[in-house]
Design a protein around this motif. Structure first.
Motif, PDB file in Angstrom:
ATOM      1  N   GLU A   1       0.693  -1.181   0.072  1.00 54.32           N
ATOM      2  CA  GLU A   1       0.129   0.106   0.041  1.00 54.32           C
ATOM      3  C   GLU A   1       0.806   1.132   0.038  1.00 54.32           C
TER       4      GLU A   1
ATOM      5  N   VAL B   1      -0.854   4.489   0.657  1.00 56.38           N
ATOM      6  CA  VAL B   1      -0.463   4.781   1.940  1.00 56.38           C
ATOM      7  C   VAL B   1       0.681   5.797   1.888  1.00 56.38           C
TER       8      VAL B   1
ATOM      9  N   VAL C   1       2.183   7.960   9.101  1.00 53.36           N
ATOM     10  CA  VAL C   1       1.415   7.512   7.887  1.00 53.36           C
ATOM     11  C   VAL C   1       0.145   8.140   7.615  1.00 53.36           C
TER      12      VAL C   1
ATOM     13  N   SER D   1      -3.364   7.578   5.003  1.00 59.31           N
ATOM     14  CA  SER D   1      -4.088   6.881   3.874  1.00 59.31           C
ATOM     15  C   SER D   1      -4.786   7.529   3.067  1.00 59.31           C
TER      16      SER D   1
ATOM     17  N   ALA E   1      -4.312   3.093   7.341  1.00 53.91           N
ATOM     18  CA  ALA E   1      -2.661   3.235   7.142  1.00 53.91           C
ATOM     19  C   ALA E   1      -1.869   2.769   8.269  1.00 53.91           C
TER      20      ALA E   1
ATOM     21  N   SER F   1      -2.157  -1.262   7.748  1.00 49.88           N
ATOM     22  CA  SER F   1      -1.161  -1.667   6.501  1.00 49.88           C
ATOM     23  C   SER F   1      -0.009  -1.868   7.177  1.00 49.88           C
ATOM     24  N   CYS F   2       0.729  -0.962   7.721  1.00 50.28           N
ATOM     25  CA  CYS F   2       2.155  -1.111   8.052  1.00 50.28           C
ATOM     26  C   CYS F   2       2.403  -2.290   8.962  1.00 50.28           C
TER      27      CYS F   2
ATOM     28  N   GLU G   1      -0.538   7.691  13.066  1.00 48.10           N
ATOM     29  CA  GLU G   1      -1.505   8.223  12.114  1.00 48.10           C
ATOM     30  C   GLU G   1      -1.078   9.494  11.953  1.00 48.10           C
TER      31      GLU G   1
END
Length: 212
Positions: A73, A79, A96, A98, A105, A108-109, A133
């Motif tokens: 992503e 992201v 991060v 999204s 976000a 995903s990491c 975030e």
């Protein structure tokens, strides 16, 4: 090869060779002949003897590139990594964002059961990584950056300077500040704000405290 005199490590990269200087190595990390390691190409300088490649294991962008290679992503732009602050060998904070409301976000990491971030932690010899975030709202971003501590409020300076006062529960004060101030220091670097952390009890008597 490892140079016992200055601690530098010579790496073979394809048919080329590059030197990882001692000051570009992660403190406390032990390298051995035959190890496969990932390095960040920080610079390439032209010299009389040809191009000289400057490589690093402590550069913040090494973490950024590792996430790009580990998280599809990020690689495809869904992201975005907005900021990284790092104390190599100890701890990194990465912010991060999204660009797709259906994609988390931070999740995903981290990956399923932490698989993605754990591979990066392993590559960095156990360095702790906080994924937070990003927000365009400085107050939200600062509160997020102080993770894993919980934040009650963030008050920015009235003069418009990048200075803020953060109030946290008394039980969270040491967590927010971190060992030797590390959590607060990394959060300040990540956000670009000077962060003054206060415990909730300091303001619980109803009085207001005005700082100079």
């Amino acid at each position: 090869r490892l140079d016992p005199r200055n601690g530098a490590a010579s790496l073979t990269i394809g048919k080329a060779e590059a030197v990882l200087l001692k000051q570009e190595q992660v403190p406390g990390e032990k390298l051995n002949v035959g190890d496969h390691i990932k390095v960040y190409v920080a610079d390439v300088k032209e010299t009389e003897r040809g191009p000289k490649v400057i490589i690093s294991r402590i550069h913040p962008d090494l973490v950024k590139r590792l996430f790009e290679s580990e998280v599809p992503e990020i690689y495809d732009g869904t992201v975005e990594i907005k900021a990284v602050s790092r104390e190599a060998g100890s701890r990194t904070k990465i912010a991060v964002l999204s660009h797709n409301p259906d994609v988390d976000a931070v999740g995903s990491c981290i990956g399923a059961r932490g698989a993605r971030v754990n591979r990066i932690v392993d590559e960095l010899s156990g360095e702790k990584i906080d994924i937070v975030e990003y927000s365009d709202d400085p107050k939200k971003f600062i509160a997020s950056a102080l993770s894993p501590a919980n934040v009650i409020s963030v008050e920015s300076a009235e003069d418009g300077s990048h200075v803020c006062r953060v109030t946290v529960p008394d039980s969270q004060l040491s967590l927010a500040i971190g060992n030797k101030g590390q959590n607060a220091r990394l959060a300040a670097r990540l956000t670009g704000w000077k962060i003054d952390i206060k415990p909730e009890s300091q303001f619980s008597d109803g009085e207001t405290t005005k700082e100079d």
